[in-house]
Enzyme design. Sequence first.
Site, PDB file in Angstrom:
ATOM      1  N   GLU A  39      37.301  12.757  25.247  1.00 41.23           N
ATOM      2  CA  GLU A  39      37.915  11.636  24.631  1.00 41.23           C
ATOM      3  C   GLU A  39      38.269  10.722  24.956  1.00 41.23           C
ATOM      4  O   GLU A  39      37.682   9.246  24.763  1.00 41.23           O
ATOM      5  CB  GLU A  39      38.348  12.008  23.333  1.00 41.23           C
ATOM      6  CG  GLU A  39      37.311  12.549  22.036  1.00 41.23           C
ATOM      7  CD  GLU A  39      36.019  11.908  20.942  1.00 41.23           C
ATOM      8  OE1 GLU A  39      36.361  11.479  21.464  1.00 41.23           O
ATOM      9  OE2 GLU A  39      35.215  12.761  21.389  1.00 41.23           O
ATOM     10  N   TYR A 122      41.597   6.493  17.307  1.00 39.02           N
ATOM     11  CA  TYR A 122      39.961   7.018  17.793  1.00 39.02           C
ATOM     12  C   TYR A 122      40.039   7.501  17.659  1.00 39.02           C
ATOM     13  O   TYR A 122      39.788   8.742  17.340  1.00 39.02           O
ATOM     14  CB  TYR A 122      39.241   5.979  18.166  1.00 39.02           C
ATOM     15  CG  TYR A 122      38.004   6.473  18.948  1.00 39.02           C
ATOM     16  CD1 TYR A 122      37.422   7.246  17.951  1.00 39.02           C
ATOM     17  CD2 TYR A 122      38.164   7.221  20.235  1.00 39.02           C
ATOM     18  CE1 TYR A 122      36.451   7.524  17.915  1.00 39.02           C
ATOM     19  CE2 TYR A 122      37.551   8.254  20.161  1.00 39.02           C
ATOM     20  CZ  TYR A 122      36.406   8.354  19.343  1.00 39.02           C
ATOM     21  OH  TYR A 122      35.046   8.987  19.931  1.00 39.02           O
ATOM     22  N   ASP A 140      35.060   3.716  15.675  1.00 39.54           N
ATOM     23  CA  ASP A 140      34.747   3.397  16.840  1.00 39.54           C
ATOM     24  C   ASP A 140      34.068   1.760  16.734  1.00 39.54           C
ATOM     25  O   ASP A 140      33.439   1.488  15.820  1.00 39.54           O
ATOM     26  CB  ASP A 140      34.536   4.814  17.916  1.00 39.54           C
ATOM     27  CG  ASP A 140      32.904   4.424  17.530  1.00 39.54           C
ATOM     28  OD1 ASP A 140      32.623   4.646  15.766  1.00 39.54           O
ATOM     29  OD2 ASP A 140      32.119   5.102  18.235  1.00 39.54           O
TER      30      ASP A 140
END
Length: 362
Positions: A39, A122, A140
């Site tokens: 991520e 996020y 996102d």
Amino acid sequence: MEEPDWSFFRESLLKWYRADRRPMPWKAIDNPYHIWLSEIILQQTRVAQGLPYFERFVAAFPTVNELAAAEDDVVMKLWEGLGYYSRARNLLKAARMVAFEFGGEFPDTYAGLLKLPGVGPYTAAAIASFAFDRQVAVLDGNVFRILSRYTNDSTPIDTGKGKKHYQMLVDDALGDTSAKRFNQAIMDFGALVCTPKKALCESCPMAARCAAYRVATVYERPLKEKKLKRRNRHFHYLVISDDKERTIIEQRLDKDIWQNLYQFPLLETNSSDVETSSLATHQDWPEFLPAGELTFVKRSRPFKQQLTHQTIMATFHQFQWKAMPKKVSAAQVVKNKLLVNFAFPRLINKFFADKSLLLDLF
DNA sequence: AACTCGGGGGG
DNA sequence: CCCCCAGAGTT
């Protein structure tokens, strides 16, 4: 305006989704370290671009404890070329926090994850749902685009109000289905169907109730209200080598682009149209460099690097310095063969790659 | 809220 | 040339 049909949205999305539509190595296994790492790498970065970096990081550091023990420069070198280098700096900070304060275990809640450096709303939602099956929806770029189209919403996405607004929408859209599955599905859907430029509306399972599709505003969604400002910068690098195949480099420590990366001594001017011979009178000319002892070798063509907020024109001025000391101030004198161990901006690596310029100095 | 932080791919 | 990408931190 009629209320968006979220149950239709949700059911269409989940019916469309299959995990193998976009295979990613971190999807299969619930390894919080892998999920966190992926991520961070994928922030503002395409999957295709980030994937090789993920593989290299996992190979170099199989666990968060091993990453935490790494040297800063080693991590920066692995991150080299990926951009947004604060991610690499924060990656290491967070790894050390997890390893040395949390006993090697990642926080397993949204709020706990949010405290890690480099983990924002996020990323906290992504890790919480993917690694710990928490019921939180991600917001996102894909989600902004899909939801603003489905509801034909003109609320700008680049304001605080806009972010709150779309967070509410995605929470409604999620309902009580599994966030883990929903989040994967909606991001894959944005990457494969509801894309920015050539969306596949003709084969979209939600087109029948997509408000933007109905009124042909798909490519006007989402809306942004801020405009991008760019500035031009002109860099002149001093590439100084001696006859022992050594070159001077320094680390960028100022609060500017490429922080913690390496470079040649740099002079910045207002234009690229600068004589090499005039550089010695530049106010930032390094004190440790005796201009009189340098032999000019070659001046490169201008190299252009387009960044999001600036356009950089760089020229490399190569010099030979016969009596180069072993150390020069805070800069480093490095064997040319060892330069590969340092992380450089793409701009400088393009110079290295252009062998016609090097004139057997390297 | 405004600004800054990279680099690459696609139109 | 433009915009966007599994955004976040600082001012």
